[in-house]
Design an enzyme around this catalytic site. Structure first.
Site, PDB file in Angstrom:
ATOM      1  N   CYS A   2      42.061 -24.373  38.366  1.00 27.56           N
ATOM      2  CA  CYS A   2      40.617 -24.564  38.304  1.00 27.56           C
ATOM      3  C   CYS A   2      39.896 -23.500  39.135  1.00 27.56           C
ATOM      4  O   CYS A   2      40.351 -23.116  40.200  1.00 27.56           O
ATOM      5  CB  CYS A   2      40.163 -25.929  38.793  1.00 27.56           C
ATOM      6  SG  CYS A   2      40.838 -27.277  37.843  1.00 27.56           S
ATOM      7  N   ARG A  27      42.675 -18.791  36.656  1.00 26.52           N
ATOM      8  CA  ARG A  27      42.970 -20.056  37.341  1.00 26.52           C
ATOM      9  C   ARG A  27      43.091 -21.236  36.381  1.00 26.52           C
ATOM     10  O   ARG A  27      43.488 -22.334  36.791  1.00 26.52           O
ATOM     11  CB  ARG A  27      41.882 -20.363  38.372  1.00 26.52           C
ATOM     12  CG  ARG A  27      41.764 -19.312  39.449  1.00 26.52           C
ATOM     13  CD  ARG A  27      40.667 -19.636  40.412  1.00 26.52           C
ATOM     14  NE  ARG A  27      41.055 -20.670  41.356  1.00 26.52           N
ATOM     15  CZ  ARG A  27      41.693 -20.454  42.491  1.00 26.52           C
ATOM     16  NH1 ARG A  27      42.001 -19.225  42.835  1.00 26.52           N
ATOM     17  NH2 ARG A  27      42.011 -21.436  43.294  1.00 26.52           N
ATOM     18  N   TRP A  77      42.019 -26.318  34.818  1.00 25.35           N
ATOM     19  CA  TRP A  77      43.445 -26.446  34.500  1.00 25.35           C
ATOM     20  C   TRP A  77      43.745 -27.913  34.721  1.00 25.35           C
ATOM     21  O   TRP A  77      43.726 -28.404  35.847  1.00 25.35           O
ATOM     22  CB  TRP A  77      44.268 -25.559  35.436  1.00 25.35           C
ATOM     23  CG  TRP A  77      45.713 -25.485  35.046  1.00 25.35           C
ATOM     24  CD1 TRP A  77      46.283 -24.644  34.128  1.00 25.35           C
ATOM     25  CD2 TRP A  77      46.785 -26.281  35.569  1.00 25.35           C
ATOM     26  NE1 TRP A  77      47.638 -24.873  34.049  1.00 25.35           N
ATOM     27  CE2 TRP A  77      47.971 -25.870  34.911  1.00 25.35           C
ATOM     28  CE3 TRP A  77      46.863 -27.305  36.504  1.00 25.35           C
ATOM     29  CZ2 TRP A  77      49.211 -26.437  35.171  1.00 25.35           C
ATOM     30  CZ3 TRP A  77      48.107 -27.876  36.764  1.00 25.35           C
ATOM     31  CH2 TRP A  77      49.269 -27.442  36.109  1.00 25.35           C
ATOM     32  N   ASN A 103      38.143 -28.438  42.446  1.00 19.24           N
ATOM     33  CA  ASN A 103      39.496 -27.909  42.266  1.00 19.24           C
ATOM     34  C   ASN A 103      40.376 -28.648  43.255  1.00 19.24           C
ATOM     35  O   ASN A 103      40.041 -28.721  44.434  1.00 19.24           O
ATOM     36  CB  ASN A 103      39.491 -26.405  42.563  1.00 19.24           C
ATOM     37  CG  ASN A 103      40.885 -25.845  42.725  1.00 19.24           C
ATOM     38  OD1 ASN A 103      41.825 -26.305  42.065  1.00 19.24           O
ATOM     39  ND2 ASN A 103      41.041 -24.867  43.590  1.00 19.24           N
ATOM     40  N   GLY A 104      41.503 -29.194  42.779  1.00 15.08           N
ATOM     41  CA  GLY A 104      42.400 -29.920  43.680  1.00 15.08           C
ATOM     42  C   GLY A 104      42.789 -31.250  43.076  1.00 15.08           C
ATOM     43  O   GLY A 104      42.572 -31.489  41.885  1.00 15.08           O
ATOM     44  N   GLU A 487      64.047 -13.338  36.364  1.00 14.33           N
ATOM     45  CA  GLU A 487      62.656 -12.914  36.230  1.00 14.33           C
ATOM     46  C   GLU A 487      62.364 -12.427  34.801  1.00 14.33           C
ATOM     47  O   GLU A 487      61.317 -12.733  34.230  1.00 14.33           O
ATOM     48  CB  GLU A 487      62.356 -11.810  37.269  1.00 14.33           C
ATOM     49  CG  GLU A 487      60.972 -11.194  37.218  1.00 14.33           C
ATOM     50  CD  GLU A 487      59.821 -12.200  37.302  1.00 14.33           C
ATOM     51  OE1 GLU A 487      60.039 -13.352  37.682  1.00 14.33           O
ATOM     52  OE2 GLU A 487      58.694 -11.809  36.950  1.00 14.33           O
ATOM     53  N   LYS A 491      59.635 -14.074  32.334  1.00 13.99           N
ATOM     54  CA  LYS A 491      58.534 -13.332  31.705  1.00 13.99           C
ATOM     55  C   LYS A 491      58.457 -13.667  30.218  1.00 13.99           C
ATOM     56  O   LYS A 491      57.390 -13.889  29.666  1.00 13.99           O
ATOM     57  CB  LYS A 491      58.706 -11.809  31.860  1.00 13.99           C
ATOM     58  CG  LYS A 491      58.404 -11.240  33.218  1.00 13.99           C
ATOM     59  CD  LYS A 491      56.942 -11.139  33.546  1.00 13.99           C
ATOM     60  CE  LYS A 491      56.379 -12.299  34.258  1.00 13.99           C
ATOM     61  NZ  LYS A 491      56.731 -12.718  35.562  1.00 13.99           N
ATOM     62  N   GLU A 494      57.210 -17.266  29.682  1.00 12.56           N
ATOM     63  CA  GLU A 494      55.802 -17.451  30.050  1.00 12.56           C
ATOM     64  C   GLU A 494      54.845 -16.975  28.963  1.00 12.56           C
ATOM     65  O   GLU A 494      53.864 -17.640  28.672  1.00 12.56           O
ATOM     66  CB  GLU A 494      55.476 -16.650  31.327  1.00 12.56           C
ATOM     67  CG  GLU A 494      55.942 -17.280  32.598  1.00 12.56           C
ATOM     68  CD  GLU A 494      55.586 -16.428  33.813  1.00 12.56           C
ATOM     69  OE1 GLU A 494      55.083 -16.967  34.790  1.00 12.56           O
ATOM     70  OE2 GLU A 494      55.821 -15.199  33.785  1.00 12.56           O
ATOM     71  N   HIS A 510      81.139 -21.291  31.722  1.00 14.08           N
ATOM     72  CA  HIS A 510      81.204 -22.669  32.245  1.00 14.08           C
ATOM     73  C   HIS A 510      80.162 -23.569  31.581  1.00 14.08           C
ATOM     74  O   HIS A 510      79.625 -24.468  32.211  1.00 14.08           O
ATOM     75  CB  HIS A 510      81.029 -22.657  33.761  1.00 14.08           C
ATOM     76  CG  HIS A 510      82.112 -21.917  34.475  1.00 14.08           C
ATOM     77  ND1 HIS A 510      83.410 -22.358  34.516  1.00 14.08           N
ATOM     78  CD2 HIS A 510      82.094 -20.729  35.120  1.00 14.08           C
ATOM     79  CE1 HIS A 510      84.144 -21.490  35.181  1.00 14.08           C
ATOM     80  NE2 HIS A 510      83.368 -20.485  35.551  1.00 14.08           N
ATOM     81  N   LYS A 610      47.405 -18.839  37.146  1.00 21.21           N
ATOM     82  CA  LYS A 610      47.974 -17.831  38.036  1.00 21.21           C
ATOM     83  C   LYS A 610      48.095 -18.335  39.463  1.00 21.21           C
ATOM     84  O   LYS A 610      49.012 -17.979  40.176  1.00 21.21           O
ATOM     85  CB  LYS A 610      47.098 -16.575  38.007  1.00 21.21           C
ATOM     86  CG  LYS A 610      47.743 -15.435  38.744  1.00 21.21           C
ATOM     87  CD  LYS A 610      47.279 -14.109  38.275  1.00 21.21           C
ATOM     88  CE  LYS A 610      48.078 -13.003  38.896  1.00 21.21           C
ATOM     89  NZ  LYS A 610      49.468 -12.923  38.410  1.00 21.21           N
TER      90      LYS A 610
END
Ligand code: G6P
Length: 615
Positions: A2, A27, A77, A103-104, A487, A491, A494, A510, A610
């Site tokens: 947010c 955000r 968000w 926000n929160g 990573e 990517k 995402e 395994h 983000k």
């Protein structure tokens, strides 16, 4: 999570709020909304999805507006309540005179909600935020003072909040308050701003006040007042923002992500500048403010981080253990905070975070501080909350990263770990000088090697085209490039929503090998001359025997792999220990091009934000 922006002043309020929200859209983008004080009326506009929908709505309804003098805006968000119009901020009290953006997460919102319903409040949404609107309105009914009403209300809130409140009967002020969520005030001439983050205000002012937890700000056109939770005025330092507005431009690139990938060589040059001039001289890391004697005897480091930063931390473990011989533990912040750790005063705790605002990492860092550890923060935001908690701070100076998928900040974090590890090795005398000289020499060459990769990406693009229709990928590596495998897979997940998983190559047999067939590409990261090369090659053979498509990421001097692999992507020759700084680049590009081929929203992938300011 947010984004909030508030403005009071003579400019076109709608444009200022929209611009601010545009720069905060990283955000969240589940919904957007705005409340405007317009000649004695409060007008609210909300739309679902991206900010562009709110822009269009406001354009269509332009004629409804007379002359707005202030307003608050929000991009969401979703946490409590689905991303729907009714749950979109701003939220109002029952009579609609008091408006809130937040926000929160308010943890005790259910109890508060029940009490307020008993008092006759009419709730319309499923959000925790609406509780704040009713609560402040309830207090306002008694105090008739918005600042007091906000102060009395936030005392009752548990959880995290950055909140902005306006009231129809107090049109000359915006009141903001924060706890465990970022909020700052931007100071202008005859105008003031309040926002979750600096990009929201950078176009208009660089003069900023960062609010601390439990502080309340009241801004009007010509004044800013900050008080603590007890109403005592707090004299705040006015800081000057280091960013330039140009940092928020795509500079001709189609997406911020691509621009940020291409910035990596300069980012490294920047970071090395002043720290590593000459291979014959020691690395200068004045930022690390721990006594040299303590560093010499340090025997445990813990690194805490989330997401991409966690992968940089994993590479950091290999680098520090290799150069300095100090044992390093790496843990996701969200796990660290819920177990009995052995962190103590003789542990160096390193927090890694692009944003410096990730809630889990902040909590973990606070816990480490409570155990008297020295806390070193590696961040791209020296102006962040996390940076403020640091005993030592390494700013990675990658410049504002806009794309939700982190790229240049990752590389900058890696380079910070190389510098830190060399610094530790030089203090401890744990490595041959000649070895460190070679490493420094290679570090200095990194930017031009990245430029070499970026100068010809046709092979990577072709690989992306070939495999963009596949639904599952496995990335394998051993040793230091395991972090790269994680990573690279992250990517791809995402931004293309393709299922991609990184595995230690030796673990393939395994379990994961059961999934392999011709529909599953396996991407192997190999470093000729490195200690893991032969083994990763054998693991790739095992995958080939199960008909998997094989992609190799290797260096230019690897001569004997073309027959085994379907596609070979090459980077310039480099030592294995430094290779993560190069191997990450083709994998960022591969993910980018696949997402591009699939027509995905590269810079703002679905469901992500983000800056994750909730735990
Ligand atoms: C979010 C972002 C990731 C990032 C992670 C940690 O999940 O989408 O890109 O890696 O947060 O963020 P930080 O700012 O602490 O590095």
């Amino acid at each position: 999570m947010c984004g909030i922006v508030g403005y009071i002043g003579k400019r076109d309020v709608v444009s200022v709020l929209l611009k601010g929200l545009t720069n905060l859209e990283y955000r969240g983008y589940d919904s957007a909304g705005m409340a405007l004080q317009d000649c004695g009326e409060i007008k609210i506009y909300k739309t679902l999805g991206k900010l562009v929908n709110l822009k269009n709505e406001l354009e269509n309804k332009k004629s409804e507006l007379k002359h707005p003098s202030s307003g608050i805006g929000h991009i969401r968000w979703a946490t409590h309540g689905s991303p729907s119009l009714v749950n979109a901020h701003p939220h109002t009290c029952s009579c609609g005179k008091l408006v809130v953006v937040h926000n929160g997460i308010i943890e005790n919102y259910k109890e508060l909600r029940e009490e307020l319903i008993k008092k006759g409040c009419v709730f319309r949404s499923q959000t925790d935020t609406e509780t704040i609107a009713h609560l402040v309105a309830d207090e306002y009914a008694n105090t008739k003072n918005l600042e007091e009403a906000v102060r009395n209300s936030v005392k009752k809130l548990q959880g995290a909040y950055a909140v902005c409140v306006i009231h129809k009967d107090a049109p000359d002020i915006i009141v903001g308050a924060r706890k465990h969520a970022p909020m700052l005030v931007g100071i202008g001439d005859g105008e003031n701003f309040i926002a979750s983050d600096t990009p929201a205000i950078i176009e208009y002012t660089k003069r900023t006040i960062y609010l601390d937890d439990n502080e309340i700000a009241v801004i009007s056109q010509n004044s800013v007042k900050v008080t603590d939770i007890n109403g005592h005025e707090v004299i705040k330092k006015v800081e000057t923002l280091p960013w330039e507005p140009v940092a928020l431009s795509k500079l001709g690139f189609k997406h911020f992500m691509l621009k940020e990938i291409y910035e990596q060589s300069d980012v490294i040059r920047n970071l090395l500048n002043g720290k590593l001039y000459d291979i014959d001289e020691c690395v200068k890391l004045d930022e690390v403010k721990i006594d040299k004697e303590i560093l010499k005897n340090l025997n445990k480091i813990e690194i805490i981080a989330c997401g991409t930063s966690l992968h940089a931390a994993l590479a950091g473990k290999y680098i520090i253990e290799d150069f300095a011989g100090i044992s390093v533990e790496v843990e996701a912040s969200s796990e660290y905070i819920y177990r009995k750790t052995t962190t103590n005063a003789s542990t160096l705790v390193i927090g890694v975070s692009q944003s410096g605002e990730t809630a889990d990492t902040i909590t973990a860092i606070k816990q480490a501080k409570a155990k008297n550890s020295h806390v070193l923060i590696i961040t791209n935001r020296p102006d962040s909350n996390m940076a403020r908690l640091a005993d030592s701070l390494i700013p990675v100076n990658a410049g504002i990263e806009v794309s939700v998928a982190a790229t240049k900040s990752y590389t900058a974090q890696l380079i910070s770990f190389y510098l830190l590890a060399i610094h530790l090795a030089e203090i401890k005398g744990s490595m041959e000088k000649s070895y460190l000289k070679n490493i420094k020499h290679e570090l200095i060459q990194l930017p031009s090697k990245i430029e070499e990769i970026l100068s010809n990406t046709s092979n990577i693009k072709e690989c992306a085209r070939k495999y963009s229709s596949y639904k599952n990928f496995i990335y394998i590596a051993r040793g230091i490039n395991l972090a790269t495998a994680y990573e690279g897979a992250l990517k791809l997940k995402e931004i293309s929503y393709i299922n991609a998983t990184g595995y230690p190559a030796g673990e393939l047999k395994h379990g994961p090998i059961a999934m392999l067939d011709e529909t599953m590409p396996v991407l192997s990261i190999l470093m000729p001359g490195g200690i893991t090369y032969e083994k990763v090659l054998s693991n790739s053979e095992e995958a080939k025997a199960r008909n998997a498509k094989l992609i190799a990421l290797t260096s230019s001097d690897d001569k004997n792999i073309d027959a085994l692999f379907d596609v070979v992507i090459r980077i310039p020759k480099i030592s294995e220990i430094l290779s993560p700084a190069l191997t990450c680049v083709p994998l960022q590009l591969l993910a980018y091009y696949i997402a591009e081929f699939l027509g995905k929203d590269v810079d703002q992938p679905r469901n992500l934000a983000k800056s994750v300011t909730v735990e």
